[in-house]
Enzyme design. Structure first.
Site, PDB file in Angstrom:
ATOM      1  N   HIS A 192       0.955  -1.178   0.120  1.00 54.98           N
ATOM      2  CA  HIS A 192       0.063  -0.128   0.135  1.00 54.98           C
ATOM      3  C   HIS A 192       0.864   1.238   0.015  1.00 54.98           C
ATOM      4  O   HIS A 192       1.788   1.281   0.592  1.00 54.98           O
ATOM      5  CB  HIS A 192      -0.924   0.097   1.151  1.00 54.98           C
ATOM      6  CG  HIS A 192      -1.683   1.402   1.347  1.00 54.98           C
ATOM      7  ND1 HIS A 192      -2.770   1.401   0.674  1.00 54.98           N
ATOM      8  CD2 HIS A 192      -1.465   2.403   1.878  1.00 54.98           C
ATOM      9  CE1 HIS A 192      -3.450   2.756   1.024  1.00 54.98           C
ATOM     10  NE2 HIS A 192      -2.646   3.269   1.932  1.00 54.98           N
ATOM     11  N   SER A 216      -6.548   4.237   9.556  1.00 55.50           N
ATOM     12  CA  SER A 216      -7.493   4.123   8.271  1.00 55.50           C
ATOM     13  C   SER A 216      -6.740   3.367   7.565  1.00 55.50           C
ATOM     14  O   SER A 216      -7.471   2.463   6.624  1.00 55.50           O
ATOM     15  CB  SER A 216      -7.589   5.425   7.749  1.00 55.50           C
ATOM     16  OG  SER A 216      -8.020   5.552   6.337  1.00 55.50           O
ATOM     17  N   ARG A 228     -13.853  13.142   8.393  1.00 54.97           N
ATOM     18  CA  ARG A 228     -12.510  13.707   8.600  1.00 54.97           C
ATOM     19  C   ARG A 228     -12.091  14.658   7.383  1.00 54.97           C
ATOM     20  O   ARG A 228     -11.560  15.702   7.592  1.00 54.97           O
ATOM     21  CB  ARG A 228     -11.508  12.640   8.801  1.00 54.97           C
ATOM     22  CG  ARG A 228     -11.307  11.959   9.923  1.00 54.97           C
ATOM     23  CD  ARG A 228     -10.618  10.661   9.846  1.00 54.97           C
ATOM     24  NE  ARG A 228      -9.168  11.044   9.638  1.00 54.97           N
ATOM     25  CZ  ARG A 228      -8.298  10.211   9.069  1.00 54.97           C
ATOM     26  NH1 ARG A 228      -8.601   8.935   8.484  1.00 54.97           N
ATOM     27  NH2 ARG A 228      -7.159  10.923   8.827  1.00 54.97           N
ATOM     28  N   LYS A 236      -8.124  -1.165   6.692  1.00 49.84           N
ATOM     29  CA  LYS A 236      -8.265  -2.032   5.389  1.00 49.84           C
ATOM     30  C   LYS A 236      -7.339  -2.931   4.943  1.00 49.84           C
ATOM     31  O   LYS A 236      -7.586  -4.057   4.288  1.00 49.84           O
ATOM     32  CB  LYS A 236      -8.372  -0.885   4.447  1.00 49.84           C
ATOM     33  CG  LYS A 236      -9.315   0.342   4.315  1.00 49.84           C
ATOM     34  CD  LYS A 236      -9.612   1.123   3.233  1.00 49.84           C
ATOM     35  CE  LYS A 236      -8.339   2.313   3.150  1.00 49.84           C
ATOM     36  NZ  LYS A 236      -8.298   3.385   4.324  1.00 49.84           N
ATOM     37  N   ASP A 245     -14.216   2.924   8.446  1.00 46.00           N
ATOM     38  CA  ASP A 245     -13.095   3.770   7.881  1.00 46.00           C
ATOM     39  C   ASP A 245     -13.691   4.543   6.794  1.00 46.00           C
ATOM     40  O   ASP A 245     -13.524   5.726   6.850  1.00 46.00           O
ATOM     41  CB  ASP A 245     -12.096   2.889   7.312  1.00 46.00           C
ATOM     42  CG  ASP A 245     -11.062   3.889   6.772  1.00 46.00           C
ATOM     43  OD1 ASP A 245     -10.487   4.579   7.513  1.00 46.00           O
ATOM     44  OD2 ASP A 245     -10.727   3.726   5.593  1.00 46.00           O
TER      45      ASP A 245
END
Length: 441
Positions: A82, A183, A168, A187, A161
């Site tokens: 990621h 966050s 946010r 995931k 999330d």
């Protein structure tokens, strides 16, 4: 237990219990707690912070707010990666097939681009016919059969999330390390892989602007992963300039194909080899990063990595003739060549500003619902430390909206500063964080 007391507690800098964190995550997800109370709590968290226990509990509650992906039917250790976002970041398109070509399954869920950062799903969908919305059954079957699948994130994956991030985004509570880490990791943990390599970008084109903050975020995410029984590495990479030379959806696919065929920009090649290498090390396919890099370079040289990418595209419905001959991709109708106005050396680059140029040209979106132009983007030839003579090409802009070219060129020229003295090249990879701390490469 009620939200008023929880907000008050955090407002005064006190630790929240596991039960209090679960209470507000569950309540916001099911709609029983209103967004104005969650907004107040998010601001209190931004101002007073969370410790690693609170951050981990928040992550696990968000992970468990919806479905989790069960990858147990796929043999062996599974790897995922990621990126925290950047400009010209096509690493997933390259790393996935590279790692899969060496027998490590990569089951990846990716997102779309928003603002100045691009998204892997948008890039893949620039390939005619490519499907990112395949069923879970087909997703798992593709990974079992050929070791690689990349799809869009489902609505049922960490829904807490999704709701919290949307709030946010409009309440100025994005820039908190605990909220960012929870966050991302909620995931990734819900996606089910055993080994996770995080690319924590830092610089003008990244969310983390300083190396110190990037290391803090990396350390928190590694600790969360370890607490969940996962092996996590967090690479700290530079995003003070475009990664590689292209920005835009089909343009970045074309550059990924070039890279898999051994024609890579040095910075892009280094980033991909380090990230893919740690995925191999984590899954036990290489004893260390140097050994992993040799294996990966071999797969580029023998054509195995490109063959895996081609197989992956075909398996998800993409027209592989565009991969075999990238000149088939649709061309933007209008171009603008940006040339140096004087002899100069590039001193600094504002990568975020270049990302904004790509949005103006049509390659990015301001909102999640906005359409994008797959052929729009930038070929960027500027790197910090490069020297140009007057009239040399700095960039080529591509768009189907001729009216934006003047503004796009003006903004692009504002994205760099020049010097008449030599300037040092930038470091691509600062190092990586694991449970033993920070390591230089």
């Amino acid at each position: 237990m009620n939200m008023y007391d929880i907000i008050t507690k955090k407002k005064h800098g006190q630790e929240l219990t596991d039960e209090e964190i679960a209470f507000f995550v569950d309540g916001f997800t099911n709609g029983s707690i209103p967004d104005y109370q969650i907004s107040a709590l998010l601001m209190a968290i931004c101002l007073k912070g969370m410790n690693i226990r609170e951050t981990s509990v928040l992550t696990f509650c968000m992970r468990d707010s919806g479905e989790t992906m069960d990858l147990s039917s796929i043999p062996g250790l599974k790897a995922d990666k990621h990126s925290t976002g950047g400009v010209g970041d096509k690493v997933s398109l390259i790393v996935g097939p590279l790692v899969a070509s060496l027998g490590v399954p990569v089951a990846k869920m990716s997102g779309r681009g928003l603002g100045h950062t691009g998204g892997t799903i948008d890039k893949l969908e620039s390939i005619p016919g490519f499907r990112t919305d395949i069923s879970t059954e087909r997703f798992l079957e593709n990974v079992k059969r050929m070791g690689l699948a990349i799809v869009g994130q489902t609505a049922d994956l960490a829904p807490a999330d999704k709701k919290l991030y949307a709030l946010r985004d409009v309440t100025a509570t994005v820039d908190n390390i605990s909220l960012i880490a929870s966050s991302i990791m909620s995931k990734k943990l819900a996606s089910g892989s055993d080994v996770i390599v995080l690319d924590v970008t830092v610089g003008s084109g990244a969310f983390m602007k300083t190396l110190e903050d990037a290391k803090k975020l990396a350390e928190v995410m590694v600790q969360i992963g370890a607490g969940a029984g996962k092996k996590v590495y967090a690479v700290i990479s530079d995003m003070n300039q475009v990664l590689g030379h292209s920005v835009g959806n089909s343009l970045e696919v074309i550059e990924a194909v070039e890279t898999l065929n051994g024609k890579a920009e040095a910075d892009l090649s280094e980033a991909c080899l380090v990230i893919a290498g740690l995925m191999l090390v984590g899954c036990g396919k290489a004893v260390d990063l140097n050994a992993a890099k040799k294996l990966l370079s071999g797969k580029i040289k023998d054509g195995g990595a490109f063959a895996k990418f081609r197989e992956f595209v075909e398996a998800q419905g993409g027209d592989v003739s565009y991969i075999d001959d990238t000149s088939r991709f649709e061309k933007a109708r209008f171009t603008r060549t940006v040339k140096a106005e004087e002899d100069c050396t590039i001193k600094t680059i504002d990568a975020e500003r270049i990302g904004r140029v790509s949005v103006i040209l049509g390659a990015g979106r301001e909102t999640k619902e906005a359409p994008i132009d797959m052929s729009a983007g930038i070929h960027n030839y500027c790197k910090v430390g490069d020297s140009f003579r007057k009239g040399d090409v700095l960039a080529v802009l591509y768009t189907n909206k001729e009216s934006v070219l003047d503004d796009a060129e003006r903004l692009y020229r504002q994205a760099y500063t020049v010097s008449d003295m030599p300037v040092s090249k930038l470091t691509t990879i600062y190092g990586f964080v694991d449970t033993d701390g920070f390591h230089t490469i």
